[in-house]
Design a protein around this motif. Structure first.
Motif, mmCIF file in Angstrom:
data_model
loop_
_atom_site.group_PDB
_atom_site.id
_atom_site.type_symbol
_atom_site.label_atom_id
_atom_site.label_comp_id
_atom_site.label_asym_id
_atom_site.label_seq_id
_atom_site.Cartn_x
_atom_site.Cartn_y
_atom_site.Cartn_z
ATOM 1 N N GLY A 153 44.586 0.076 37.454
ATOM 2 C CA GLY A 153 43.116 0.359 37.761
ATOM 3 C C GLY A 153 42.902 1.829 38.132
ATOM 4 N N ASP A 154 43.926 2.242 38.972
ATOM 5 C CA ASP A 154 43.612 3.644 39.674
ATOM 6 C C ASP A 154 44.190 4.854 38.709
ATOM 7 O OD1 ASP A 154 46.428 3.133 39.876
ATOM 8 O OD2 ASP A 154 46.489 4.131 41.932
ATOM 9 N N LEU A 155 44.347 4.452 37.346
ATOM 10 C CA LEU A 155 45.131 5.409 36.438
ATOM 11 C C LEU A 155 43.550 6.020 35.542
ATOM 12 C CD1 LEU A 155 47.613 6.636 35.307
ATOM 13 C CD2 LEU A 155 47.398 4.919 33.412
ATOM 14 N N GLU A 156 43.898 7.310 35.235
ATOM 15 C CA GLU A 156 42.955 8.077 34.542
ATOM 16 C C GLU A 156 43.774 8.820 33.390
ATOM 17 O OE1 GLU A 156 39.522 11.343 34.814
ATOM 18 O OE2 GLU A 156 40.734 11.093 36.521
ATOM 19 N N ILE A 157 43.159 8.740 32.383
ATOM 20 C CA ILE A 157 43.813 9.537 31.278
ATOM 21 C C ILE A 157 42.780 10.626 30.911
ATOM 22 C CG2 ILE A 157 44.804 9.657 28.722
ATOM 23 C CD1 ILE A 157 46.072 7.034 29.164
ATOM 24 N N ARG A 158 42.843 11.733 30.943
ATOM 25 C CA ARG A 158 41.815 13.001 30.933
ATOM 26 C C ARG A 158 42.662 14.074 30.159
ATOM 27 N NH1 ARG A 158 43.470 16.741 34.203
ATOM 28 N NH2 ARG A 158 44.144 16.446 36.255
ATOM 29 N N PRO A 159 41.591 14.945 29.478
ATOM 30 C CA PRO A 159 42.067 16.010 28.918
ATOM 31 C C PRO A 159 42.931 17.062 30.127
ATOM 32 C CG PRO A 159 39.998 15.853 28.451
ATOM 33 C CD PRO A 159 40.336 14.787 29.431
ATOM 34 N N HIS A 208 44.484 17.425 21.365
ATOM 35 C CA HIS A 208 44.107 16.573 22.538
ATOM 36 C C HIS A 208 45.318 16.549 23.280
ATOM 37 C CE1 HIS A 208 40.316 15.408 20.292
ATOM 38 N NE2 HIS A 208 41.342 15.161 19.535
ATOM 39 N N LEU A 209 45.617 17.514 24.228
ATOM 40 C CA LEU A 209 46.557 17.594 25.326
ATOM 41 C C LEU A 209 45.979 16.748 26.443
ATOM 42 C CD1 LEU A 209 49.436 18.089 26.142
ATOM 43 C CD2 LEU A 209 48.376 20.481 27.192
ATOM 44 N N VAL A 210 46.580 15.622 26.844
ATOM 45 C CA VAL A 210 46.059 14.723 27.907
ATOM 46 C C VAL A 210 47.246 14.562 29.130
ATOM 47 C CG1 VAL A 210 44.439 13.809 26.388
ATOM 48 C CG2 VAL A 210 46.408 12.606 26.868
ATOM 49 N N VAL A 211 46.496 14.315 30.174
ATOM 50 C CA VAL A 211 47.496 13.755 31.243
ATOM 51 C C VAL A 211 47.094 12.629 31.804
ATOM 52 C CG1 VAL A 211 48.273 16.060 32.040
ATOM 53 C CG2 VAL A 211 46.210 15.062 32.679
ATOM 54 N N ALA A 212 47.976 11.644 32.174
ATOM 55 C CA ALA A 212 47.965 10.347 32.991
ATOM 56 C C ALA A 212 47.840 10.873 34.351
ATOM 57 C CB ALA A 212 48.708 9.387 32.700
ATOM 58 N N VAL A 213 46.777 10.569 35.223
ATOM 59 C CA VAL A 213 46.577 10.756 36.725
ATOM 60 C C VAL A 213 46.511 9.684 37.611
ATOM 61 C CG1 VAL A 213 45.585 12.294 38.259
ATOM 62 C CG2 VAL A 213 45.767 12.899 36.014
ATOM 63 N N ARG A 214 47.575 9.557 38.394
ATOM 64 C CA ARG A 214 47.093 8.353 39.553
ATOM 65 C C ARG A 214 46.643 9.095 40.942
ATOM 66 N NH1 ARG A 214 48.652 3.850 38.640
ATOM 67 N NH2 ARG A 214 50.536 4.091 36.985
ATOM 68 N N GLY A 272 53.539 4.467 29.626
ATOM 69 C CA GLY A 272 53.720 4.760 28.294
ATOM 70 C C GLY A 272 52.989 4.060 27.349
ATOM 71 N N SER A 273 52.957 2.845 27.574
ATOM 72 C CA SER A 273 52.151 2.062 26.713
ATOM 73 C C SER A 273 50.715 2.097 26.544
ATOM 74 C CB SER A 273 52.513 0.308 26.779
ATOM 75 O OG SER A 273 53.856 0.200 26.521
ATOM 76 N N LEU A 274 50.233 2.266 27.703
ATOM 77 C CA LEU A 274 48.854 2.738 27.895
ATOM 78 C C LEU A 274 48.389 4.014 27.492
ATOM 79 C CD1 LEU A 274 48.045 1.543 31.534
ATOM 80 C CD2 LEU A 274 47.313 0.563 29.461
ATOM 81 N N MET A 275 49.238 5.061 27.674
ATOM 82 C CA MET A 275 48.941 6.334 26.944
ATOM 83 C C MET A 275 49.183 6.212 25.294
ATOM 84 S SD MET A 275 50.769 9.090 29.253
ATOM 85 C CE MET A 275 52.396 8.927 28.578
#
Length: 150
Positions: A2-8, A53-59, A100-103
């Protein structure tokens, strides 16, 4: 997650992205985390191209994953648009967590929204764990890839 964000990704994320790209035997041979200049130049090219689309996953405030999704219009397959996934990396502390699965779910969902009919990726022959991961997600090893270094 829940505290994960995938953003540019932003320019500020480049050091963390490059560190993850370099954090394996293959990446250690081809990446240069001590010289970010070529990565920053590449980041500007990516930001200028709407098909990238280069994205990062941020916690929290920490970058824990990244991937690049490229949308490729084409004539083959009856004019199908496809997407290409590259540079999938998960921080060592997060491996095995499902990140990895979420991304990849994000990449597949984005590909659908972009009208893609096919998602493709390549993975180095030596990355057998990655091959199993992609197969679990439904990808099939359908082609032989070739590269020419310029």
């Amino acid at each position: 997650m829940g505290d994960l964000e995938i953003r540019p990704a932003t320019t500020d994320d480049v050091p963390a992205i490059v560190a993850m790209l370099a954090d394996d035997p293959l990446g250690a041979q081809r990446e240069s985390p001590d010289d970010l200049a070529p990565y920053l130049t590449a980041m500007e090219r990516l930001r200028a191209d709407p098909n990238q689309h280069l994205v990062v996953a941020v916690r929290g405030e920490r970058v824990v994953g990244t991937l690049q999704l490229t949308i490729v219009p084409g004539l083959s397959r009856r004019g199908a648009t496809r997407s290409v996934v590259e540079g999938v990396r998960v921080h060592a502390d997060e491996r095995g967590s499902g990140l990895g699965s979420l991304m990849m779910e994000w990449a597949i969902d984005t590909s659908r929204r972009e009208g893609c009919h096919l998602v493709q990726l390549t993975s180095d022959n030596t990355r057998t764990d990655a091959h199993r991961f992609y197969e679990r997600l439904g990808f099939t090893a359908s082609h032989v890839g070739f590269k020419l270094t310029l």
